[in-house]
Design a protein around this motif. Structure first.
Motif, mmCIF file in Angstrom:
data_model
loop_
_atom_site.group_PDB
_atom_site.id
_atom_site.type_symbol
_atom_site.label_atom_id
_atom_site.label_comp_id
_atom_site.label_asym_id
_atom_site.label_seq_id
_atom_site.Cartn_x
_atom_site.Cartn_y
_atom_site.Cartn_z
ATOM 1 N N ALA A 16 0.812 -1.226 0.000
ATOM 2 C CA ALA A 16 0.000 0.000 0.000
ATOM 3 C C ALA A 16 0.842 1.271 0.000
ATOM 4 C CB ALA A 16 -0.933 0.010 1.211
ATOM 5 N N GLY A 17 2.095 1.173 0.469
ATOM 6 C CA GLY A 17 2.962 2.356 0.538
ATOM 7 C C GLY A 17 3.285 2.791 1.949
ATOM 8 N N LYS A 18 3.220 1.858 2.892
ATOM 9 C CA LYS A 18 3.437 2.209 4.304
ATOM 10 C C LYS A 18 4.859 2.712 4.566
ATOM 11 C CE LYS A 18 2.173 -1.875 5.848
ATOM 12 N NZ LYS A 18 1.804 -2.483 4.522
ATOM 13 N N THR A 19 5.855 2.017 4.029
ATOM 14 C CA THR A 19 7.242 2.401 4.305
ATOM 15 C C THR A 19 7.560 3.768 3.721
ATOM 16 O OG1 THR A 19 7.885 0.061 4.270
ATOM 17 C CG2 THR A 19 9.647 1.680 4.102
ATOM 18 N N THR A 20 7.115 4.030 2.495
ATOM 19 C CA THR A 20 7.365 5.334 1.873
ATOM 20 C C THR A 20 6.659 6.437 2.648
ATOM 21 O OG1 THR A 20 7.454 4.188 -0.259
ATOM 22 C CG2 THR A 20 7.306 6.579 -0.313
ATOM 23 N N THR A 21 5.443 6.155 3.111
ATOM 24 C CA THR A 21 4.703 7.139 3.911
ATOM 25 C C THR A 21 5.423 7.428 5.218
ATOM 26 O OG1 THR A 21 2.587 6.463 2.950
ATOM 27 C CG2 THR A 21 2.508 7.591 5.082
ATOM 28 N N ILE A 22 5.846 6.386 5.897
ATOM 29 C CA ILE A 22 6.518 6.556 7.193
ATOM 30 C C ILE A 22 7.842 7.303 7.034
ATOM 31 C CG2 ILE A 22 7.825 5.201 8.895
ATOM 32 C CD1 ILE A 22 5.399 3.394 9.140
ATOM 33 N N SER A 23 8.600 6.978 5.987
ATOM 34 C CA SER A 23 9.881 7.675 5.812
ATOM 35 C C SER A 23 9.672 9.161 5.551
ATOM 36 C CB SER A 23 10.693 7.035 4.682
ATOM 37 O OG SER A 23 10.036 7.144 3.447
ATOM 38 N N ARG A 24 8.610 9.507 4.803
ATOM 39 C CA ARG A 24 8.333 10.928 4.556
ATOM 40 C C ARG A 24 7.850 11.620 5.835
ATOM 41 N NH1 ARG A 24 7.937 14.170 0.256
ATOM 42 N NH2 ARG A 24 8.149 12.448 -1.246
ATOM 43 N N LEU A 25 6.995 10.947 6.603
ATOM 44 C CA LEU A 25 6.559 11.517 7.879
ATOM 45 C C LEU A 25 7.752 11.733 8.806
ATOM 46 C CD1 LEU A 25 3.341 9.394 8.580
ATOM 47 C CD2 LEU A 25 3.417 11.826 7.981
ATOM 48 N N ALA A 26 8.679 10.782 8.817
ATOM 49 C CA ALA A 26 9.858 10.894 9.679
ATOM 50 C C ALA A 26 10.727 12.074 9.266
ATOM 51 C CB ALA A 26 10.659 9.594 9.632
ATOM 52 N N ARG A 27 10.981 12.211 7.964
ATOM 53 C CA ARG A 27 11.810 13.330 7.496
ATOM 54 C C ARG A 27 11.169 14.672 7.833
ATOM 55 N NH1 ARG A 27 12.527 9.957 2.983
ATOM 56 N NH2 ARG A 27 10.946 11.095 1.794
ATOM 57 N N ASP A 28 9.857 14.765 7.632
ATOM 58 C CA ASP A 28 9.165 16.029 7.922
ATOM 59 C C ASP A 28 9.228 16.364 9.415
ATOM 60 O OD1 ASP A 28 8.575 16.222 5.257
ATOM 61 O OD2 ASP A 28 6.440 15.751 5.451
ATOM 62 N N ILE A 126 -3.716 2.930 4.878
ATOM 63 C CA ILE A 126 -3.512 3.319 3.481
ATOM 64 C C ILE A 126 -4.244 2.344 2.560
ATOM 65 C CG2 ILE A 126 -1.802 3.786 1.703
ATOM 66 C CD1 ILE A 126 0.262 4.144 3.940
ATOM 67 N N LEU A 127 -4.998 2.879 1.622
ATOM 68 C CA LEU A 127 -5.659 2.072 0.606
ATOM 69 C C LEU A 127 -4.738 1.924 -0.596
ATOM 70 C CD1 LEU A 127 -8.227 0.678 -0.570
ATOM 71 C CD2 LEU A 127 -8.803 2.900 -1.557
ATOM 72 N N LYS A 128 -4.567 0.698 -1.035
ATOM 73 C CA LYS A 128 -3.804 0.388 -2.243
ATOM 74 C C LYS A 128 -4.775 0.403 -3.424
ATOM 75 C CE LYS A 128 -1.019 -3.555 -3.875
ATOM 76 N NZ LYS A 128 -0.512 -4.885 -3.477
ATOM 77 N N PRO A 129 -4.764 1.439 -4.253
ATOM 78 C CA PRO A 129 -5.796 1.578 -5.291
ATOM 79 C C PRO A 129 -5.875 0.405 -6.257
ATOM 80 C CG PRO A 129 -4.595 3.631 -5.022
ATOM 81 C CD PRO A 129 -3.859 2.605 -4.227
ATOM 82 N N SER A 130 -4.721 -0.171 -6.646
ATOM 83 C CA SER A 130 -4.708 -1.171 -7.706
ATOM 84 C C SER A 130 -5.571 -2.384 -7.379
ATOM 85 C CB SER A 130 -3.271 -1.622 -7.990
ATOM 86 O OG SER A 130 -2.658 -2.108 -6.811
ATOM 87 N N GLN A 131 -5.484 -2.865 -6.146
ATOM 88 C CA GLN A 131 -6.289 -4.012 -5.748
ATOM 89 C C GLN A 131 -7.475 -3.607 -4.875
ATOM 90 O OE1 GLN A 131 -2.864 -5.887 -4.218
ATOM 91 N NE2 GLN A 131 -2.581 -7.258 -5.945
ATOM 92 N N GLY A 132 -7.345 -2.488 -4.165
ATOM 93 C CA GLY A 132 -8.421 -2.040 -3.289
ATOM 94 C C GLY A 132 -9.711 -1.765 -4.032
ATOM 95 N N ARG A 133 -9.594 -1.149 -5.217
ATOM 96 C CA ARG A 133 -10.787 -0.828 -5.998
ATOM 97 C C ARG A 133 -11.537 -2.107 -6.375
ATOM 98 N NH1 ARG A 133 -10.987 -1.451 -11.058
ATOM 99 N NH2 ARG A 133 -12.654 -0.644 -12.378
ATOM 100 N N LYS A 134 -10.812 -3.120 -6.851
ATOM 101 C CA LYS A 134 -11.455 -4.370 -7.262
ATOM 102 C C LYS A 134 -12.104 -5.082 -6.081
ATOM 103 C CE LYS A 134 -8.410 -5.154 -11.218
ATOM 104 N NZ LYS A 134 -7.397 -6.048 -11.823
ATOM 105 N N ILE A 135 -11.427 -5.055 -4.941
ATOM 106 C CA ILE A 135 -11.972 -5.720 -3.751
ATOM 107 C C ILE A 135 -13.219 -4.993 -3.258
ATOM 108 C CG2 ILE A 135 -11.501 -6.192 -1.311
ATOM 109 C CD1 ILE A 135 -8.618 -6.883 -2.177
#
Length: 368
Positions: A16-28, A126-135
């Protein structure tokens, strides 16, 4: 008395993008002069996310061997070690992507057993659009069974805020469709649009997370038999590999070739990846490539821009298939990719399995 730490849990399905989100939150947060500790979580050792975040210079502790809910005491112990080492103002925690029921098994136990130590932030999923939409549409072709889809749906149900990620890649119509689906299914839950990659929407996200209040109260009515079966459908692989070559090769190209080769191999077998990740590390350099769905393109999320003769490679694969089959496919793809770059692969530790039944340390049925 020790200072109270802000505890920020960021959940979401695999990829879903958890690691990228957390790293950006940490930097900010660090730009504001705050000290940050990060806790990663996986069913096994050799987690790409941990190596990734440490390579970026963050103070990271890892809880391995099971999800936070089943390793609650290890979670607390890891946070305590981060506190002793660096006294962080904020703890950012990333749970296993196939885990749910975290309000009852992690957030509420922290609130009720360690109230003086933690200020609990809103629980973001975090919602992962690629599979979340189908589900969410009950549409065929998500690549996952209804039992695995049940986990994603329950993750969203217990959220204080749902984050629609990758908005930079979605059309206006696709975004509106997701908004409509989420509003119908979870009408009481706020939604925010973000791009963890570009930072779009992060000002609003950080404002939301900085609220003080009584968060983490949505305790699920959950069927643990369906939950356990859904997790057990995923093959889980973590593997470490030493790559050596007589001549320098482009690390980023090797990582992308490997993820692309794995994508093609899985497609040929009719298998859906929940997430594929590879990190290459050598003498201060590192690069990361990943794939979050069969319909997506392999992505170099963190380029190294370097030429190397040897590299420590870590591969994580979460795929809806048998673990033995997954091991064979990954070994074959790594070997062929290395050969294409004139390199050899020496496999080290490899763990491949299906996650066991979740057995939480605590489960609070009533919110404090």
């Amino acid at each position: 008395m020790p200072q109270q730490m802000k505890f920020v849990l960021v959940g979401g399905f695999l990829g879903a993008g958890k690691t990228t989100t957390i790293s950006r939150l940490a930097r900010d947060a660090m730009k504001l002069g705050l000290k940050v500790g990060i806790v990663t979580n996986d069913q096994a050792q050799d987690l790409v996310d941990t190596n990734n975040l440490r390579s970026q210079g963050f103070d990271v502790g890892e809880v391995a061997g099971a999800c936070f809910c089943c390793k609650f005491d290890d979670l607390v112990g890891t946070v305590e070690k981060l506190d002793r080492d660096n006294a962080p103002d904020i703890i950012l925690a990333e749970p296993v992507g196939s885990c749910t029921d975290l309000v009852a098994t992690v957030i509420q136990p922290l609130k009720q057993l360690y109230d003086a130590r933690f200020e609990i932030a809103p629980y973001a999923v975090i919602l992962k659009p690629s599979q979340g939409r189908k589900i969410l549409k009950n549409e065929p072709g998500s690549g996952f069974s209804p039992k695995a889809a049940y986990i994603l749906e329950k993750q969203l149900e217990e959220a204080d805020v749902i984050l629609i990620n990758r908005v930079d890649e979605l059309t206006a119509a696709e975004l509106q469709e997701l908004e409509t689906l989420l509003a119908a299914r979870y009408p009481q839950t706020p939604r925010l649009r973000i791009s963890a990659r570009t930072g779009e929407g992060f000002e609003a996200l950080e404002e939301f997370l900085n609220q003080s209040g009584d968060f983490g109260r949505r305790i699920l009515d959950i069927d643990y038999d369906i939950y356990a079966d859904g997790e057990a459908e995923l093959g889980w692989l973590n593997s470490s590999v030493q790559v050596n070559s007589a001549k320098p090769f482009a690390l980023d190209e090797l990582l992308l070739d490997l993820i692309g080769r794995l994508k093609e191999t899985l497609a040929a077998e009719g298998l859906e990846p929940a997430h594929l990740k590879a990190i290459g590390l050598w003498e201060g350099f590192f690069g990361v490539a990943n794939l979050v769905a069969s319909t997506m393109t392999p992505e170099l999320s963190l380029p190294s821009k370097c030429q190397v003769k040897e590299v420590d490679l870590v591969v994580n694969a979460r795929v809806a298939c048998d673990p033995e089959q997954l091991t064979r496919l990954v070994y074959d793809a790594v070997t062929k990719t290395c050969a294409a770059f004139g390199a050899t692969a020496t496999f080290g530790s490899t763990q491949s399995f299906r996650p066991g039944r979740p057995m939480p340390t605590h489960r609070m049925s009533l919110a404090k």
